[in-house]
Every structure is written in structure tokens, then in C-alpha cells.
Design an enzyme around this catalytic site. Structure first.
Site, PDB file in Angstrom:
ATOM      1  N   LYS A  88       0.842  -1.200   0.000  1.00 21.98           N
ATOM      2  CA  LYS A  88       0.000   0.000   0.000  1.00 21.98           C
ATOM      3  C   LYS A  88       0.881   1.256   0.000  1.00 21.98           C
ATOM      4  O   LYS A  88       0.603   2.220  -0.721  1.00 21.98           O
ATOM      5  CB  LYS A  88      -0.931  -0.015   1.225  1.00 21.98           C
ATOM      6  CG  LYS A  88      -2.038  -1.054   1.095  1.00 21.98           C
ATOM      7  CD  LYS A  88      -2.754  -1.359   2.396  1.00 21.98           C
ATOM      8  CE  LYS A  88      -3.716  -2.531   2.215  1.00 21.98           C
ATOM      9  NZ  LYS A  88      -4.295  -3.028   3.452  1.00 21.98           N
ATOM     10  N   GLN A 126      -4.014  -1.591   9.732  1.00 22.19           N
ATOM     11  CA  GLN A 126      -3.955  -2.920   9.121  1.00 22.19           C
ATOM     12  C   GLN A 126      -4.497  -3.962  10.097  1.00 22.19           C
ATOM     13  O   GLN A 126      -4.053  -4.061  11.239  1.00 22.19           O
ATOM     14  CB  GLN A 126      -2.494  -3.244   8.734  1.00 22.19           C
ATOM     15  CG  GLN A 126      -2.330  -4.557   7.991  1.00 22.19           C
ATOM     16  CD  GLN A 126      -3.047  -4.576   6.628  1.00 22.19           C
ATOM     17  OE1 GLN A 126      -2.982  -3.620   5.866  1.00 22.19           O
ATOM     18  NE2 GLN A 126      -3.739  -5.665   6.345  1.00 22.19           N
ATOM     19  N   ASP A 142     -10.904   2.860   4.562  1.00 17.53           N
ATOM     20  CA  ASP A 142     -11.191   1.428   4.434  1.00 17.53           C
ATOM     21  C   ASP A 142     -12.704   1.173   4.369  1.00 17.53           C
ATOM     22  O   ASP A 142     -13.143   0.073   4.038  1.00 17.53           O
ATOM     23  CB  ASP A 142     -10.608   0.679   5.654  1.00 17.53           C
ATOM     24  CG  ASP A 142      -9.557  -0.334   5.254  1.00 17.53           C
ATOM     25  OD1 ASP A 142      -9.416  -0.580   4.041  1.00 17.53           O
ATOM     26  OD2 ASP A 142      -8.896  -0.889   6.149  1.00 17.53           O
TER      27      ASP A 142
END
Ligand code: NAD
Length: 290
Positions: free
Chosen positions: A54, A98, A121
Site C-alpha cells: 500500500k 492494518q 477502508d
């Protein structure tokens, strides 16, 4: 007959090119550039690889990147305080924590701490709630389900009236995917580990989205001829002959399913690259919520 392969890598490249163009235009007009903060807690190798990928993509696209690498034993309070600081930071438009987090941390509380306006997200309960309401739009759609929908629409733009089997009901993949399919006027059946006759449900489905984390679960003879099959699963299985000692496979038995499906996504090179592309698209969009 062999299915059309839905090339997630290629599709993701075209989305990333559009994002890069938009960012270059912002740069030329001296407009603020988007910034993404990534938070990694602990040493899980898969999480480390995902975060690295990412961060690399943000750099490729001209998105500013702020990465935080926290100790495996990081206390809940330290993590939440970091998020609260980032919520107030004008240089940061998106915050990505994460998952999974180490067991002593409450994921739910951590996700609640992220400002919904920076929830790139798309998994904050505020955004998840808006996704489930008929006449409302979440600030961000979750990345993996967005990628899945884009992949389906790349081979079939209108899925109205189609039956879809979604295997898995997690908050980040299965459940929001089912809601997004419903928003596209398909009829999803949400399947999980207690579902009976999963094979029969799949055989009646025009679309199968497999997100169970169970290698080769969906067999070729579960696939309705001509169906669209999207394989979200990422499973590491031993591979003595491979350079890494393991290989990545999905939740679909690709060799048998490719013979019956109309279109199918591979693993690797399917949903994975699309998830990252959609994260970047959400980070660019987050600029609107500054
Ligand atoms: P999860 O463990 O949170 O959820 C798995 C779901 O699958 C559960 O709802 C469970 O009930 C269901 N399930 C498990 N075994 C089943 C079976 N045999 N039959 C029917 N249902 C079954 O997992 P998750 O976070 O939703 O991830 C699912 C898979 O997708 C994993 O392999 C994960 O690595 C992968 N994933 C990929 C991406 C990507 O970008 N490609 C992103 C997220 C997750």
C-alpha cells in the site's frame, strides 16, 4: 469452453492511472495533495507485506504517505491516541489500520476511534450503517467489496435481477459485498460456515463471490454454466517446489471452475490488486471531506 479471465491487475492499473492523472492535475493547480496514514501493529508477515504494498502504491501515485510501525505489545491507549492525533492532522486524509490486530487489542474500539471522514477502508460503524440504509450513501465504500463490484461490472455492467451467492459474512468483505450487490439490484444469499447445501446455493447463482478463507472450497461442479466467479480468498498452502515454500491459492478450485464459469478472477492477480486501487480511490475522495 473456458471462462473469460477477469484480470484484476489490469483493471487496477487503469483505475490507478486515473487517480494519478487526477493527482497530477491537483499538483499543477497547487491544490492540496491527499495523504494516507498506515498503522501497522506487530510483526505479522502477511500484514507487513500488505502495508508495504500500500505504501509503495501511494508513492507511485503521488499520494503522501505517513507510516506508523507499532510494537506487537502496544497498549490500546497508545494506538487510540495515535489515531486521535491523525484525526486532527490536516495533512492526513485517510487512516488505515492494518487488520488483524494482535489479540490483546480491541479491533472494534480501534475502528470506532477513526474519524468516519478519514475511514478510507470504509469499515467504521458509521459508514457500515449508512451502507445498510436504502436512501443513504456511506462516505466511503469498503475497498475489497468495491473492487469485487468493479470486477463484476467489468464483464456485466447490469446485474439487476441476478442471484448471487456470497460465501462469508465478515464485516470487511462478505457482509458489505452482499449489501453492495443488493444496491446493484442483484439478489444476494449470504452464506457462512453454518450454511447448509452451499453447493446447491452456488449452482443456482449467476454470481459467486467466495470470501471464506478456505482453499479450493468452491468446486467446478458448483458453478452454474456461464456464472461470474470472483475469488476473494487468499490462502497460503505449502509448495515444496516453489521458491518461497508456499503458494497463494483462492477459495475456488480454479482449474475446474474455469471450465464452467462465464468469467472468473484468478488468485493471485484478481481481487488483491483491486483492493489496493480502491483504497487509493477512497484516499483521493477523502480530500472532499477536509
Ligand atoms: P473471516 O475469517 O473474517 O470470515 C470468513 C467467513 O467465511 C466467515 O463468515 C465464515 O463463516 C465463512 N466461512 C468459512 N469457512 C466456510 C465454509 N467452509 N463454508 C461457508 N462459509 C465459510 O475472513 P475475511 O476477512 O472475510 O476474509 C476472507 C478471505 O478473503 C480470506 O482468505 C482473506 O485472506 C481474504 N481477503 C482477501 C482480500 C483481498 O484483497 N483479496 C481482502 C480481505 C480478505
Amino acid at each position: 469452453m473456458s471462462a473469460e479471465i477477469i484480470d484484476g491487475k489490469k483493471l487496477a492499473e487503469s483505475i490507478k492511472n486515473e487517480i494519478k492523472t487526477a493527482i497530477t492535475e491537483r499538483e499543477e493547480k497547487s491544490l492540496p495533495l491527499p495523504g494516507l496514514a498506515t498503522i501497522l501493529v506487530g510483526n505479522d508477515p502477511a500484514s507487513r507485506t500488505y502495508v508495504a504494498s500500500k505504501i509503495k502504491t501511494t508513492a507511485d501515485l503521488g499520494i503522501r504517505s505517513f507510516s506508523y510501525d507499532l510494537d506487537e505489545n502496544c497498549p490500546q491507549e497508545e494506538l487510540e491516541n495515535l489515531i486521535l492525533r491523525l484525526n486532527e492532522d490536516p495533512d492526513v486524509q485517510g487512516i488505515l489500520v492494518q487488520l488483524p490486530l494482535p489479540g490483546h487489542l480491541s479491533e472494534d474500539e480501534v475502528l470506532h476511534t477513526i474519524s468516519p471522514k478519514k475511514d478510507v477502508d470504509g469499515i467504521h460503524p458509521f459508514n457500515a450503517g449508512l451502507l445498510s440504509r436504502k436512501y443513504s450513501e456511506p462516505l466511503f465504500y469498503p475497498c475489497t467489496p468495491s473492487g469485487v463490484i468493479r470486477m463484476i461490472q467489468s464483464v456485466c455492467p447490469d446485474i439487476s435481477g441476478m442471484n448471487a451467492a456470497v460465501i462469508g459474512r465478515s464485516s470487511i468483505v462478505g457482509m458489505p459485498t452482499a449489501m453492495m450487490l443488493s444496491r446493484c439490484n442483484a439478489t444476494p444469499t449470504i452464506c457462512h460456515s453454518y450454511t447448509k447445501h452451499l453447493d446447491e446455493i452456488c449452482r443456482e447463482s449467476d454470481i459467486i463471490v467466495a470470501a471464506a478463507g478456505s482453499p479450493g472450497l468452491v468446486q467446478g461442479d458448483w458453478v452454474k454454466p456461464g456464472a461470474i466467479v470472483i475469488d476473494v480468498g487468499i490462502n497460503h498452502i505449502p509448495d515444496k517446489n516453489g521458491p518461497r515454500g508456499y503458494k497463494l491459492v483462492g477459495d475456488v478450485d480454479f482449474e475446474s471452475a474455469v471450465k464452467r464459469a462465464g468469467a472468473i478472477s484468478p488468485v493471485p492477480g484478481g481481487v488483491g490488486p483491486m483492493t489496493i486501487a480502491m483504497l487509493m480511490a477512497n484516499t483521493l475522495k477523502a480530500i472532499d471531506y477536509r
